[in-house]
Design an enzyme around this catalytic site. Structure first.
Site, PDB file in Angstrom:
ATOM      1  N   HIS A   1      -6.033   4.716  -5.219  1.00  0.00           N
ATOM      2  CA  HIS A   1      -6.974   5.982  -4.333  1.00  0.00           C
ATOM      3  C   HIS A   1      -7.808   4.581  -3.521  1.00  0.00           C
ATOM      4  CE1 HIS A   1      -7.111   9.105  -7.176  1.00  0.00           C
ATOM      5  NE2 HIS A   1      -5.655   9.288  -6.216  1.00  0.00           N
TER       6      HIS A   1
ATOM      7  N   HIS B   1       4.625  10.802  -0.861  1.00  0.00           N
ATOM      8  CA  HIS B   1       4.325   9.865  -0.345  1.00  0.00           C
ATOM      9  C   HIS B   1       5.396   8.949   0.376  1.00  0.00           C
ATOM     10  CE1 HIS B   1       0.286  10.079  -2.508  1.00  0.00           C
ATOM     11  NE2 HIS B   1       0.797  10.753  -3.675  1.00  0.00           N
TER      12      HIS B   1
END
Length: 408
Positions: free
Chosen positions: A251, A382
């Site tokens: 993150h 992703h």
């Protein structure tokens, strides 16, 4: 010219993009509507039911693919969007269910989350730009729901979770849902031309800038209703896929890239965005990369930077590639290009599955396939973005950039 811009490497990225989209295409649409969870070989694991966020991610990637001219992707995006317009949508109380079970019944106990609804915004905005039937109307509805339920305009932040009928608001606040809300808000602005979405994203980003400065680049993820960090949250469940204990290395990398996109989309909004993007990147690399005797990023660390969960998640490498490409493009500094090349080689060596397709979603500490957090290969979001973002400008966001012809 950076690694990702060299002709041979852009061709490699384009080929990997196409290879990824072959994975599970024939099994993707669940009989109940929406996207099936894909197993290791691209078959449908129907017993897992239908998750809204998985459906949204696959609407997004196939909308992107449709804009590149890929045959069949527009139809797949349309079929998956039908799941969002139909069984996944709560026509009684509004918004979207978190999940349908294998028989198509909504999971009411799971309630309604910012995370799911942020992905509804992303999916419908991408589908609208791609011209998928029904997407514009669904985007308008999703925007209304998000602003009414999840956006706290007084705080400039996002609420995280409600009961299914909206009567109960959980006191928990989370940075994961907020991060994907920022991504989605920037995408909605590019799809609709409404700059207010960018300004909302900038307000959330201000929180991240402050947190990064206060915690030396290790971002707290969990908060109470007043946004006081809960640093011990889920200490007894450190490998939680959505709310792990400690700092989540990936993150930091994802926020690094998003802050640069925001800076490019809303020039002059905050002169701290680039320095914070650097800090987050450097901290994630220092804490997470190749720190325990084998290459790869650990999943999480404690607040001193000590690894907690040492398994390697594919999405972390994908976000590392996107962040390195963004910083390379923004600064022109060779260090980021070197990181990009190193991490792409790692992906080729350990994540890219030439036999069964897609990327292994989880590896253990020694880079062997594992499934404790992410069984199967449920979505392409992703990995697909890791093949596209390095070939695009920092702004506009990915779907609008492709629609505008910016793909190298």
């Amino acid at each position: 010219m950076t690694w990702s811009e060299e002709p041979a490497h852009t061709t490699l990225l384009a080929e990997e993009h196409d290879r990824l989209l072959d994975f599970g295409a024939s099994a993707l649409v669940h009989p109940a509507g929406g996207a099936a969870w894909l197993d290791d070989r691209g078959g449908a694991d129907l017993g897992r039911g239908v998750l809204t966020w998985i459906t949204c991610r696959m609407v997004h990637v196939h909308s992107l693919a449709a804009l590149t001219g890929r045959t069949g992707s527009a139809e797949l995006a349309r079929q998956l969007l039908d799941g969002l317009a139909g069984p996944l949508r709560d026509t009684g109380h509004g918004g979207w269910f978190h999940r349908l079970d294998a028989d198509g019944r909504p999971d009411l106990a799971a309630g309604k989350s910012c995370y799911d609804h942020a992905f509804v915004l992303l999916a419908t905005s991408s589908a609208a730009v791609a011209g998928i039937d029904g997407a514009e109307a669904l985007l308008a509805t999703a925007g209304d729901v998000f602003l009414e339920r999840f956006w706290d305009d007084d705080a400039g932040r996002c609420r995280d979770h409600f009961s299914a009928d909206w009567t109960g608001l959980d006191p928990y606040r989370g940075l994961n849902g907020s991060m994907h809300a920022v991504e989605a808000m920037l995408a909605v602005a590019d799809a609709t031309g409404d700059d207010a979405w960018r300004r909302r994203a900038a307000r959330v980003a201000g929180l991240v800038v402050d947190l990064a400065a206060s915690y030396d680049g290790r971002l707290p993820e969990h908060f109470d209703s007043d946004w006081t960090p809960l640093l011990d949250h889920n200490e007894d469940r450190p490998a939680d896929p959505f709310k792990p204990y400690g700092a989540t290395v990936g993150h930091g990398l994802e926020w690094s890239r998003l802050l640069l996109t925001l800076e490019a989309a809303l020039p002059g909004s905050d002169d701290r965005l680039l320095p914070t993007a650097r800090l987050l990147f450097d901290r994630a690399v220092g804490d997470g990369w190749d720190v325990d005797g084998a290459p790869g990023f650990v999943y999480t660390t404690d607040w001193s930077g000590r690894p907690v969960v040492r398994d390697r998640m594919h999405w972390v490498v994908a976000e590392a590639l996107a962040a390195a490409a963004a910083l390379s493009r923004h600064t022109g500094e060779e260090q980021y290009d070197h990181w990009f090349a190193r991490w792409w080689q790692y992906a080729e060596d350990h994540l890219v599955d030439r036999d069964a397709g897609s990327w292994h979603h989880q590896l253990d500490q020694r880079n062997h396939p594992a499934a404790g957090v992410w069984p199967g290969k449920p979505d392409l979001y992703h990995a697909v973005q890791a093949t596209l973002l390095p070939r695009l400008p920092l702004a506009p966001t990915i779907t609008r950039a492709i629609a505008d012809g910016a793909l190298a």
